[in-house]
Scaffold this motif. Sequence first.
Motif, PDB file in Angstrom:
ATOM      1  N   ALA A   1       3.603  -1.821 -10.553  1.00 16.42           N
ATOM      2  CA  ALA A   1       2.546  -1.098  -9.827  1.00 16.42           C
ATOM      3  C   ALA A   1       2.192   0.221 -10.503  1.00 16.42           C
ATOM      4  O   ALA A   1       1.024   0.638 -10.511  1.00 16.42           O
ATOM      5  CB  ALA A   1       2.992  -0.857  -8.385  1.00 16.42           C
ATOM      6  N   VAL A   2       3.194   0.870 -11.085  1.00 16.52           N
ATOM      7  CA  VAL A   2       2.912   2.148 -11.752  1.00 16.52           C
ATOM      8  C   VAL A   2       1.988   1.897 -12.949  1.00 16.52           C
ATOM      9  O   VAL A   2       0.991   2.599 -13.154  1.00 16.52           O
ATOM     10  CB  VAL A   2       4.224   2.834 -12.204  1.00 16.52           C
ATOM     11  CG1 VAL A   2       3.924   4.056 -13.063  1.00 16.52           C
ATOM     12  CG2 VAL A   2       5.053   3.236 -10.988  1.00 16.52           C
ATOM     13  N   GLY A   3       2.298   0.867 -13.723  1.00 18.08           N
ATOM     14  CA  GLY A   3       1.463   0.538 -14.879  1.00 18.08           C
ATOM     15  C   GLY A   3       0.041   0.203 -14.453  1.00 18.08           C
ATOM     16  O   GLY A   3      -0.930   0.670 -15.048  1.00 18.08           O
ATOM     17  N   CYS A   4      -0.076  -0.621 -13.418  1.00 16.21           N
ATOM     18  CA  CYS A   4      -1.420  -1.044 -12.971  1.00 16.21           C
ATOM     19  C   CYS A   4      -2.224   0.153 -12.463  1.00 16.21           C
ATOM     20  O   CYS A   4      -3.422   0.285 -12.754  1.00 16.21           O
ATOM     21  CB  CYS A   4      -1.303  -2.113 -11.891  1.00 16.21           C
ATOM     22  SG  CYS A   4      -0.586  -3.652 -12.485  1.00 16.21           S
ATOM     23  N   GLN A   5      -1.574   1.030 -11.718  1.00 14.96           N
ATOM     24  CA  GLN A   5      -2.277   2.201 -11.180  1.00 14.96           C
ATOM     25  C   GLN A   5      -2.727   3.130 -12.320  1.00 14.96           C
ATOM     26  O   GLN A   5      -3.846   3.643 -12.324  1.00 14.96           O
ATOM     27  CB  GLN A   5      -1.350   2.958 -10.220  1.00 14.96           C
ATOM     28  CG  GLN A   5      -2.032   4.056  -9.426  1.00 14.96           C
ATOM     29  CD  GLN A   5      -2.921   3.499  -8.317  1.00 14.96           C
ATOM     30  OE1 GLN A   5      -2.506   2.608  -7.595  1.00 14.96           O
ATOM     31  NE2 GLN A   5      -4.130   4.013  -8.213  1.00 14.96           N
ATOM     32  N   VAL A   6      -1.825   3.323 -13.279  1.00 11.59           N
ATOM     33  CA  VAL A   6      -2.174   4.180 -14.417  1.00 11.59           C
ATOM     34  C   VAL A   6      -3.307   3.533 -15.219  1.00 11.59           C
ATOM     35  O   VAL A   6      -4.234   4.215 -15.674  1.00 11.59           O
ATOM     36  CB  VAL A   6      -0.932   4.434 -15.307  1.00 11.59           C
ATOM     37  CG1 VAL A   6      -1.328   5.135 -16.593  1.00 11.59           C
ATOM     38  CG2 VAL A   6       0.101   5.263 -14.561  1.00 11.59           C
ATOM     39  N   ALA A   7      -3.250   2.218 -15.365  1.00 12.06           N
ATOM     40  CA  ALA A   7      -4.303   1.526 -16.115  1.00 12.06           C
ATOM     41  C   ALA A   7      -5.662   1.703 -15.428  1.00 12.06           C
ATOM     42  O   ALA A   7      -6.676   1.925 -16.093  1.00 12.06           O
ATOM     43  CB  ALA A   7      -3.960   0.048 -16.260  1.00 12.06           C
ATOM     44  N   LEU A   8      -5.671   1.613 -14.119  1.00  7.77           N
ATOM     45  CA  LEU A   8      -6.938   1.802 -13.392  1.00  7.77           C
ATOM     46  C   LEU A   8      -7.514   3.188 -13.692  1.00  7.77           C
ATOM     47  O   LEU A   8      -8.708   3.355 -13.935  1.00  7.77           O
ATOM     48  CB  LEU A   8      -6.701   1.672 -11.885  1.00  7.77           C
ATOM     49  CG  LEU A   8      -6.576   0.245 -11.348  1.00  7.77           C
ATOM     50  CD1 LEU A   8      -6.043   0.270  -9.914  1.00  7.77           C
ATOM     51  CD2 LEU A   8      -7.926  -0.465 -11.410  1.00  7.77           C
ATOM     52  N   GLU A   9      -6.633   4.173 -13.657  1.00  6.36           N
ATOM     53  CA  GLU A   9      -7.061   5.556 -13.892  1.00  6.36           C
ATOM     54  C   GLU A   9      -7.539   5.715 -15.337  1.00  6.36           C
ATOM     55  O   GLU A   9      -8.571   6.323 -15.605  1.00  6.36           O
ATOM     56  CB  GLU A   9      -5.862   6.484 -13.620  1.00  6.36           C
ATOM     57  CG  GLU A   9      -6.170   7.948 -13.613  1.00  6.36           C
ATOM     58  CD  GLU A   9      -7.013   8.356 -12.426  1.00  6.36           C
ATOM     59  OE1 GLU A   9      -6.868   7.760 -11.338  1.00  6.36           O
ATOM     60  OE2 GLU A   9      -7.841   9.287 -12.603  1.00  6.36           O
ATOM     61  N   SER A  10      -6.751   5.156 -16.234  1.00  3.69           N
ATOM     62  CA  SER A  10      -7.037   5.314 -17.647  1.00  3.69           C
ATOM     63  C   SER A  10      -8.365   4.633 -18.022  1.00  3.69           C
ATOM     64  O   SER A  10      -9.216   5.214 -18.696  1.00  3.69           O
ATOM     65  CB  SER A  10      -5.860   4.719 -18.425  1.00  3.69           C
ATOM     66  OG  SER A  10      -6.168   4.576 -19.750  1.00  3.69           O
TER      67      SER A  10
ATOM     68  N   GLY B   1      -3.472   4.116 -21.269  1.00  3.90           N
ATOM     69  CA  GLY B   1      -3.645   5.411 -21.928  1.00  3.90           C
ATOM     70  C   GLY B   1      -2.380   5.861 -22.640  1.00  3.90           C
ATOM     71  O   GLY B   1      -2.224   7.032 -22.962  1.00  3.90           O
ATOM     72  N   GLY B   2      -1.471   4.926 -22.870  1.00  2.00           N
ATOM     73  CA  GLY B   2      -0.254   5.267 -23.594  1.00  2.00           C
ATOM     74  C   GLY B   2       0.850   5.828 -22.726  1.00  2.00           C
ATOM     75  O   GLY B   2       1.865   6.294 -23.243  1.00  2.00           O
ATOM     76  N   LEU B   3       0.692   5.787 -21.399  1.00  2.00           N
ATOM     77  CA  LEU B   3       1.726   6.417 -20.566  1.00  2.00           C
ATOM     78  C   LEU B   3       2.892   5.489 -20.256  1.00  2.00           C
ATOM     79  O   LEU B   3       4.050   5.890 -20.372  1.00  2.00           O
ATOM     80  CB  LEU B   3       1.106   6.945 -19.264  1.00  2.00           C
ATOM     81  CG  LEU B   3       2.083   7.616 -18.295  1.00  2.00           C
ATOM     82  CD1 LEU B   3       2.806   8.778 -18.962  1.00  2.00           C
ATOM     83  CD2 LEU B   3       1.374   8.111 -17.050  1.00  2.00           C
ATOM     84  N   VAL B   4       2.583   4.273 -19.844  1.00  2.00           N
ATOM     85  CA  VAL B   4       3.653   3.335 -19.468  1.00  2.00           C
ATOM     86  C   VAL B   4       3.335   1.962 -20.051  1.00  2.00           C
ATOM     87  O   VAL B   4       2.176   1.643 -20.287  1.00  2.00           O
ATOM     88  CB  VAL B   4       3.785   3.208 -17.926  1.00  2.00           C
ATOM     89  CG1 VAL B   4       4.558   4.360 -17.338  1.00  2.00           C
ATOM     90  CG2 VAL B   4       2.440   3.094 -17.264  1.00  2.00           C
TER      91      VAL B   4
END
Length: 775
Positions: free
Chosen positions: A613-622, A576-579
Motif C-alpha cells: 500500500a505504501v508503494g501504491c500510494q507513493v506511486a499515485l502521488e509521484s 519517484g524512486g522512494l520505495v
Amino acid sequence: MAPTSSILWRNLRVHQIYGANTDVGKTVFTTILCNAVAKRYKRDQTFFLKPVSTGLAQESDSWSLLSAISEHIARRAEHGPGWLFLETAGGVHSPGPSGTTQADLYTPLRAPVVLVGDAKLGGISQTIAAFEALKIRGHDIEAVLLFRDLEYKNYVYLRDYFQTRGHVPVETVSPPPAQCEDDSSETASMLSYYDSASSEDGMAGILHALDQRAKDRIARLDSMRDKASNTIWYPFTQQKLLTPDRISVIDSAHGDYFQVLDSESQSSSNRPLLKPAFDGSASWWTQGLGHANPQLTLAAAYAAGRYGHVMFAEAIHEPALALAELLLKELGNPRLSRVFYSDNGSTGCEVAVKMGLRAARTRYGWAPGERLEILGLKGSYHGDTMGAMDCSQPCAFNEKVEWYDGKGFWFDYPTVQCTNGKWTVAVPDALRNDLGDSTQFASLSSVFDLDSRTRDGQFEGYKRYISETLEQLHDQGRRFGALMLEPVVLGAGGMLLVDPLFQRALVEVVRASSHLFETTAPSSPPTSDEHASSWSGLPVIFDEVFTGLYRLGRFSAASLLGVNPDISVHAKLLTGGLVPLCATVASEPIFAAFASDDKSDALLHGHSYTAHAVGCQVALESLSEMQSLDARGAWDWAKANGWSAAQTPPDTTMTAASVINSSSSGDSSDVNYSKGLVWSIWSRDFVENVSQKMDKVSGVWALGSVLAISMRDEKGSGYKSNAAVSLRTALHKGAGSWNAHTRVLGNVFYVMGGQKTDKETVEELQALILDFLDS
Ligand SMILES: C[C@H](N)[C@H](N)CCCCCC(=O)O
C-alpha cells in the motif's frame, strides 16, 4: 549555482531551534542556550543566528537563503571551537520568505534540532505534531525544551512520551518573569533571569547531550567506510578492488544531491564534513522528484499509517485499485486491461515472461515442458533474478552465474548516436549487407519521425531482414514464446539508443508472422470478438522499467515507437524512486490464458509485499506530480534548448542522398512536435559539441533526462572496459564545493537528472563534462 551543503563541522556545533508553535519562547531558549554554553564551555565561542532578524530571510528564494546561511556559518567555523544556534521563524510549518514552510526550508541543512515545546493549553498536541513533522523530514531532534508551567505541566506528559520515542531528553526552565514597566528594569530582570536559567543543571545536561550526540554522529560517519568494507557485500562491485576510501558515506540526500562525507575533512577541523554530490545515476535510475521529496514522504507515511502492509491475494485496497486504474488510463494503450503487482523490475519482468509464454503455449498448443525461448535484442537486460537473466544473451552480468541458461534469439540492430555533430543511425558491420549503410539525420526528432520513416525503403529493408531471420529460426525448429524489448533504450546493456524504426519493424514483423511461430495448428486461435486487444505472432512485452514514466521525456516509452505492447512492465520512476514497486500490465487475452477450473493453471506468483500500500500510494502521488509537471510546461526550458521545432536548423552539410530529413516535404524541423517532441534536459548544442570531441568520444545521445557518452576504447567496448572511468573520476573530483556521483557501464559514461532537475544544475554538469573532454 552551487548546491546547499548539509551543515556539519568538527569544531562548530550547529543546532536549529524549531518551535512547536509561534510564541513558545524560541528566542528565550536560544538565549539561555547561548548563556549556558558561555558558562560551561569557556574556550568555545557562541553564535546566534536568526535569519529573520539578520535580514538573511529577505533572500528571495530558499536556495539564496540557505546559501547565505551556509556562508555565514562557514565564516564562524573558521574561528575555532564554538556553538551556533540557528533560530527558525514561528512554528515548524510557518512559511518562510519563499513560501516554503520552516520544516521544509531548512531540511537540506539537516543540522540537529532543539525543539522548543509548547507549555500552554493544547501544547502537548502542538509539540508532538511538530516533532512528527520534523521527524518525517529526516530531522534529528536531539532535545525538547519547554517552560516549567505549573498550571498545565505539559512537560510531565512529554517527558514520558519522548522517552519512548528515541529517548529524546525533555528539559524545562522556569518561565521568564512578568514584564516590567520600564526598560531598564526589564533589562535587569531579564539579565537576571537568563543568568539563573542558564545555570540550571538541566541545561548543563542538555548541552552535554547535544555535544555527545554531535561527537557520536561524527565518529559514526568517520568509521562507516571501514565498517562497511568489513560487513557489507556490495552489488555490482568487485570488492577485492574496492578500498574503503572509495565508499561513499551518504549522510542524507535532498533533491538531486547526496550529502557525502568529504574524506579531506578528516584531516582538517575547519572544513565541512559533508559535501553535496549530484546523484548522477539517479540512484540507479529510480529518482524522479528529488530525494526526500516531502509530498512523497507524506504519501508513504499516510499509507503506512492507514495500512502498514496488508496481504493482497483476493483482497483490494484503495491505493492499489486507484493506481491500477491510473496506469491503465495514462498508458493510453487500448490493449492493456490488467495490472499485476510485484516489487521490483526484475521480478516484474519475470512475471511478464511467465504471462507471455503461457499465452503463446496455450495459443500454439505446446506441452507444458516444451523449451520456449524469447526473441529480443542483443545486449538487452531485464534484471538480476535467474528467470530475468535467462531472457538475455550471455554477457558480463550473467555468463558466470552457474544457473544461467539463456533462452532466446537476440537480434543485432542499428543504434542512434550523435557523432562529430551528426545524428547517425549506425548499422553494425555485420548487418551492412542486409540493412545497408549508416544514415545521417538532421535532428534526433527526424530519427523518431516514424510516420515518415515507415514510408522509406529502410523500413522495408529492416522488415525483410527480420522476416528472413525468423524464417531461418523457424526452419531450425526453435520455439519462441514472446518478443521482449526495452523500448528505445537498452539500459544495463550499455545505454544504447536503438533505432526506433528497427524496433517498430521488429514488432510489426513478429505480429504478422504467426505462421513462423506456430508448430502445430493453434489450439485456441484468436476470435473476432477479441479485436483490439488480441495478440498475433507472439505476445509483445515492453520492459519499460528504465525507459518509462518520463525517464525519456514521455509517460510511456512505447509512445516513442507508436507501438502498443501486449504486456508492459513499470517500476523505478513509478514511485519517484522512494520505495520499490513494480506493475506488470497485461491485455485481456494474456490474462485469459490463465483462466481454467484448475487452480494450478493460475499465475502462481505473489511476493509477500505484492501491491504494498505504501508503494501504491507513493506511486499515485509521484505519477500525478510528474503529469502535472508535464501539463504545466515544467520542461519547456529544456525543450527550448535546441530541441523544439523552431530550433532545428536546416541541414546544409549533408548530401541529399546521405541525409534523411524528418519530413518528406523536405522540412527538417521537428514534425514530431505536434505528436510530442523528442527532447532532453541536456542541451542539443552541448550534445553536438561533445560529439565533436572525437579523440575521446565515439558517440553521444541524450533523450529525456538521460545523457550517454560512449568513450573511445581501442581495446574494445563493453562492461569490462575502463574507458569511462577517467570521466567518472573527473566528475567525482567536481567543482570545489560539490561533485557528482556516477556509475559507468564499461566504456559508456551516463548521467541523468530527475524530473525536477533545473537548468542551472544541468548547465553546471555540462560545464564539468566539457572541461574534462577539453583537457
Ligand atoms: C539497477 C539495474 N536495475 C540493474 N539491476 C543493474 C544494472 C547494471 C548496473 C551496473 C553498474 O552500475 O555497475
